[in-house]
Design a protein around this motif. Structure first.
Motif, PDB file in Angstrom:
ATOM      1  N   LEU A 379       0.897  -1.463  -0.112  1.00 28.28           N
ATOM      2  CA  LEU A 379      -0.026  -0.345  -0.283  1.00 28.28           C
ATOM      3  C   LEU A 379       0.725   0.987  -0.208  1.00 28.28           C
ATOM      4  CD1 LEU A 379      -2.536  -0.699   2.977  1.00 28.28           C
ATOM      5  CD2 LEU A 379      -2.703  -0.809   0.473  1.00 28.28           C
ATOM      6  N   ALA A 383      -2.392   5.734   2.609  1.00 28.69           N
ATOM      7  CA  ALA A 383      -3.348   4.314   2.782  1.00 28.69           C
ATOM      8  C   ALA A 383      -2.869   3.635   3.249  1.00 28.69           C
ATOM      9  CB  ALA A 383      -3.733   3.593   1.524  1.00 28.69           C
ATOM     10  N   GLY A 384      -1.429   2.948   3.695  1.00 31.68           N
ATOM     11  CA  GLY A 384      -1.524   2.258   5.045  1.00 31.68           C
ATOM     12  C   GLY A 384      -1.479   2.204   6.236  1.00 31.68           C
ATOM     13  N   LEU A 387      -5.161   2.241   6.350  1.00 31.89           N
ATOM     14  CA  LEU A 387      -5.856   1.246   7.437  1.00 31.89           C
ATOM     15  C   LEU A 387      -5.625   0.528   8.639  1.00 31.89           C
ATOM     16  CD1 LEU A 387      -7.114  -1.307   5.965  1.00 31.89           C
ATOM     17  CD2 LEU A 387      -5.190  -2.034   4.776  1.00 31.89           C
ATOM     18  N   GLY A 390      -7.523   2.576  11.033  1.00 33.62           N
ATOM     19  CA  GLY A 390      -8.250   2.238  11.319  1.00 33.62           C
ATOM     20  C   GLY A 390      -8.983   0.503  11.739  1.00 33.62           C
ATOM     21  N   LEU A 391      -7.524  -0.960  11.112  1.00 30.74           N
ATOM     22  CA  LEU A 391      -7.620  -1.907  12.250  1.00 30.74           C
ATOM     23  C   LEU A 391      -7.440  -1.653  13.935  1.00 30.74           C
ATOM     24  CD1 LEU A 391      -5.804  -4.095   9.756  1.00 30.74           C
ATOM     25  CD2 LEU A 391      -7.730  -4.328   9.757  1.00 30.74           C
TER      26      LEU A 391
END
Length: 876
Positions: A379, A383-384, A387, A390-391
């Motif tokens: 990614l 974006a990484g 994400l 979010g995780l």
């Protein structure tokens, strides 16, 4: 490198997880999460439960313990008569309690029985002995009260480690369950009530607890394994009795895991330990009603208040028992913990912790490591990061939500720490890798252009910081070379030395950089403490040009006597001078050409200097500062121009110092006319801004200064792509380094008018990059947003001047000036053109030539005017 960072980040996270597991950090974190999630809110406690506390007031009223068991017998009789549903006594009755005289009375009775005396006296003595025995045997009185009530449960104590093992009494077997095998914590020793009391109780249950590693109480074992049977807890027995269930309706259940009590399933873990959700109470008070033992015993609280209640009797004084720590600093007495557990059993408020949770816990850690190692490198970094965050939030929210709302305790701290550690390590490693990675071509060019823009502003230190980030190239070497010369011209030899050194590190043979490096180093060694930023000074008085100069020692430049320094600019120092022949006072701007150029470059620069000075000197206009002379002496080039009264408009750009609108429009019109005249003579100013417009309020005089100076002083730099001018006032095409014409000056004049009318720039940025982006792409706001009282005509003129595309702006200064004057008339703020205004058509014809790019648009109507912008200047 990108994928390697992912593997190294995962490895770092794995090490972090291993350390946290070995040091107990995971368990500590899970306990904190558990305490917070389970204590936020719970339903109201079971209303049937009431606590009678043996508190400090009871000890003061009834005396310190141990009390006579008659006291407990009396309380049981009162509660039983009032109709209490279930009575639980938590004090210990493991030792018999009787008066010392009781043994003698029993011995007397035995002696009289052996004598066989049946006389009336012997009969009366025997009756008296019986009455005395009953009065002194408190154990018997308590047993009788318990037997009459039929609903009294007693507490036993079990040790989970250590202690001498004693057989379980026969009466205790009435309450036990069959051997639970591994589904119970084994106990090593027991302490039960005396047989006389325990045998008449409705049941005997344990009051033991299982403390966690941090010493806090979160779990209650509902079953203990002792003598191959399951000993139930006191809370479990009281709950069964309060539901009117028999002993055979209490059994172990393996699927789902827990204890079945009639139709109620009590959730436990694999060791029959229940984790109740404790009812919160404000200010450290009990969540259940607690009354004093002494008040109930004395009748101050009517026993009828306990009708149909589950009454728990126990110590609530620190003098009798040490409270247990539940979570944080919150403590509970054993009888309060009994009430909490009983309420949780009845209301189904247990927290489930299945055996498979550890598989899920460590599975989350493994998944987090795989995400860091395999997914993140695929990614983009933004974006990484999004994400991963979010995780991370998903894992935390999952554990919290399951605990808070579903009663499931699934520890996800390993996964959270693995993900957090992996993302952090990945980001840090990425930054470290980026330090050794050359910047992209786009980034390098942006840094180079930013450095050149800063250099054009005179911010040389910041320019060097930008340029030193750019990978070496011929263009960069040329930029750095001229930057070093700028430092030399300002006599900042230390910085010049640093720039030359940077050049030589990449190209040892670049031009004469090595010779210049040695020269500035020699200058540094010769300096005697004068500030390195001091500009080039006026040379000593040369050979006398006028009689008497040698005697007076007055410094001279050409034929001009130098009075004093009056300012400093990007090109050098400005002096106040005087022409002794005619007594004219002049301003003299200087430039050290000898320090700027060498060899053929110096010859070319000198020729260009005088050619540009001649061009600027041809501009004879009432609103353009007049250039009288240009010359060179001792490698110091100079320009003599008229000395202006008044001040520049920089101060008039601040709130509280704004000029009247009529004055601003009049100044703008005259500046536009001056620019129109200059453009007709093939001269573009390139740096129109308030600081380059002089205004004398006393005479209403306006002068545009520094015409052609930027081109004169930086002609060599123009070839290397230097963006001249002040960034906030530069047109989009000038900022992009494109070829500019007079319409660029008109854009700058539009920015100047915007600032003079509002006290604010139309486009601003937190950084130079942001400012450049806005000038190139963002539309300027309507000027009336900042100053609503301005007329629509004024707003239209300013908006026309600030158009991004040159074809959409005013094409000539004459058009701009005409619209400004008519806007003033429409607003009632400015008069008609002044008498004797200069007409420039003849001047255009006289020049014989015009700018190639300018010629195609000079007589065209501005693009995009239409109905909104009538052809004002065309009417003229």
């Amino acid at each position: 490198m990108w994928r390697t960072d992912g593997l190294r980040g995962a490895l770092a996270a794995a090490v972090l997880v291993a350390l946290c597991a070995a040091t107990g950090v995971f368990q500590w974190l899970e306990y904190r999460v558990y305490d917070a999630a389970t204590s936020i809110h719970t339903p109201a406690p079971l209303p049937e439960i009431a606590i009678i506390g043996i508190d400090d007031a009871s000890l003061e009223s009834l005396g310190n313990g141990p009390w006579s068991r008659d006291v407990y017998a009396k309380l049981i009789d009162q509660l039983s008569a009032a109709g209490a549903k279930t009575i639980v006594l938590t004090p210990s009755f493991a030792e018999p309690q009787s008066d010392r005289g009781l043994a003698y009375l029993r011995k007397m009775r035995d002696t009289m029985a052996r004598a066989g005396d049946t006389s009336p006296l012997a009969t009366e003595l025997s009756r008296t002995v019986d009455e005395a025995e009953k009065a002194l045997d408190s154990d018997a009185r308590l047993a009788a009260s318990i037997q009459r009530a039929g609903n009294v449960f007693l507490a036993s104590r079990y040790t989970l480690a250590g202690g001498a093992r004693t057989p379980l009494p026969a009466y205790a077997h009435r309450s036990v369950l069959p051997n639970p095998a591994s589904f119970a914590i084994p106990a090593t020793s027991a302490q039960n009530p005396v047989a006389g009391i325990g045998s008449v109780a409705a049941g005997v249950g344990h009051l033991s607890v299982a403390l966690d590693e941090d010493g806090h109480l979160r779990g209650i074992p509902l079953l203990l394994r002792y003598d191959d049977v399951g000993v139930p807890s006191l809370a479990l027995l009281a709950a069964r009795h309060s539901l009117h269930l028999g002993q055979n309706e209490l059994r172990v259940q393996t699927e789902p895991q827990g204890i079945r009590m009639g139709g109620l399933h009590v959730v436990t873990d694999g060791s029959a330990v229940m984790h109740p959700r404790f009812h919160a109470a404000p200010d450290g008070a009990s969540a259940f009603p607690v009354v004093s033992f002494a008040q109930v015993s004395s009748g101050k609280i009517p026993p009828q208040d306990f009708k149909d209640k589950v009454v728990l009797v126990g110590e609530t004084s620190n003098a009798l028992v040490t409270p247990w720590v539940q979570s944080g600093a919150r403590t509970m007495y054993p009888v309060e913990m009994l009430a909490q557990t009983l309420s949780a059993i009845r209301l189904g408020l247990g927290v489930q912790r299945p055996e498979w949770v550890w598989t899920m816990s460590w599975g989350s850690a493994l998944g987090a490591l795989l995400f860091v190692a395999l997914a993140l490198p695929r990614l983009s970094r933004p974006a990484g990061g999004v994400l991963g965050a979010g995780l991370l939030l998903l894992l935390v929210a999952t554990e919290w939500g399951l605990l808070r709302y579903a009663g499931f305790w699934i520890p996800l701290a390993p996964g959270v720490l693995a993900l957090l550690g992996g993302i952090t390590a990945f980001a840090v490693l990425g930054k470290l890798s980026a330090r050794g990675t050359p910047p992209s071509a786009e980034t390098a060019e942006t840094d180079r252009m930013m450095g050149l823009a800063l250099q054009g502003q005179g911010q040389l230190d910041m320019a060097f910081e930008r340029l030193r980030r750019v990978p070496p190239s011929d263009a960069l070497m040329d930029n750095l070379y001229h930057l070093a010369q700028d430092f030399e011209r300002k006599r900042n030899f230390a910085k010049a030395k640093s720039v030359y050194k940077h050049i030589l590190q990449h190209n040892k043979g670049y031009k004469d950089a090595h010779a210049r490096y040695k020269r500035v180093r020699a200058h540094l060694q010769k300096e005697t403490g004068a500030p390195s930023s001091t500009p080039a000074s006026i040379p000593p008085t040369p050979a006398p040009r006028l009689p008497g100069d040698a005697a007076t020692g007055i410094p001279m430049l050409g034929r001009y006597q130098i009075d004093r320094e009056i300012g400093k600019g990007a090109m050098g120092v400005v002096y106040l001078g005087r022409d002794p022949k005619i007594g004219r006072v002049v301003a003299i701007k200087t430039l050290a050409l000898g320090e700027e150029f060498e060899g053929d470059a110096l010859i070319d620069a000198r020729a260009r200097f005088f050619r540009e000075a001649e061009t600027a000197g041809r501009l004879q206009h009432p609103c353009i500062v007049t250039i009288f002379d240009a010359g060179e002496e001792h490698d110091l080039a100079y320009i003599a121009m008229e000395f202006l009264k008044g001040a520049d408009l920089a101060r008039a750009c601040h709130a509280g110092h704004l000029l009247p609108v009529a004055t601003v429009l009049s100044i703008g019109a005259r500046v536009a006319e001056a620019l129109d005249y200059a453009h007709a003579h093939n001269v573009v100013h390139r740096d129109i801004k308030p600081a380059n417009i002089m205004f004398d309020a006393a005479t209403d005089a306006v002068k545009v200064t520094d015409f052609g100076i930027a081109r004169i002083t930086d002609s060599s730099k123009t070839r290397t792509g230097l963006v001249l001018g002040t960034p906030s006032f530069m047109s989009p095409e000038q900022l992009a380094g494109k070829k500019v014409d007079g319409r660029s000056d008109l854009y700058s004049l539009g920015v100047t008018l915007f600032q003079l009318l509002t006290g604010s720039l139309p486009l601003r940025g937190e950084s130079m990059t942001e400012l450049m982006h806005k000038i190139a792409n963002a539309e300027a706001p309507d000027i009336r947003q900042l100053r609503p009282e301005l007329s629509p005509a004024v707003a239209r003129v300013v908006a026309q001047a600030l158009q991004k595309r040159p074809e959409a702006r005013y094409q000539t200064g004459r058009q701009f000036a005409a619209d400004l004057r008519l806007a003033g008339v429409a607003a009632g703020q400015a008069g008609s053109p002044e008498p004797g205004a200069v007409v420039y058509d003849a001047d255009r014809d006289a020049t014989g030539h015009e700018m190639a790019d300018f010629q195609r648009t000079v007589m065209e109507q501005p693009a995009g005017r239409g109905a909104a912008f009538p052809p004002i200047s065309g009417a003229r």
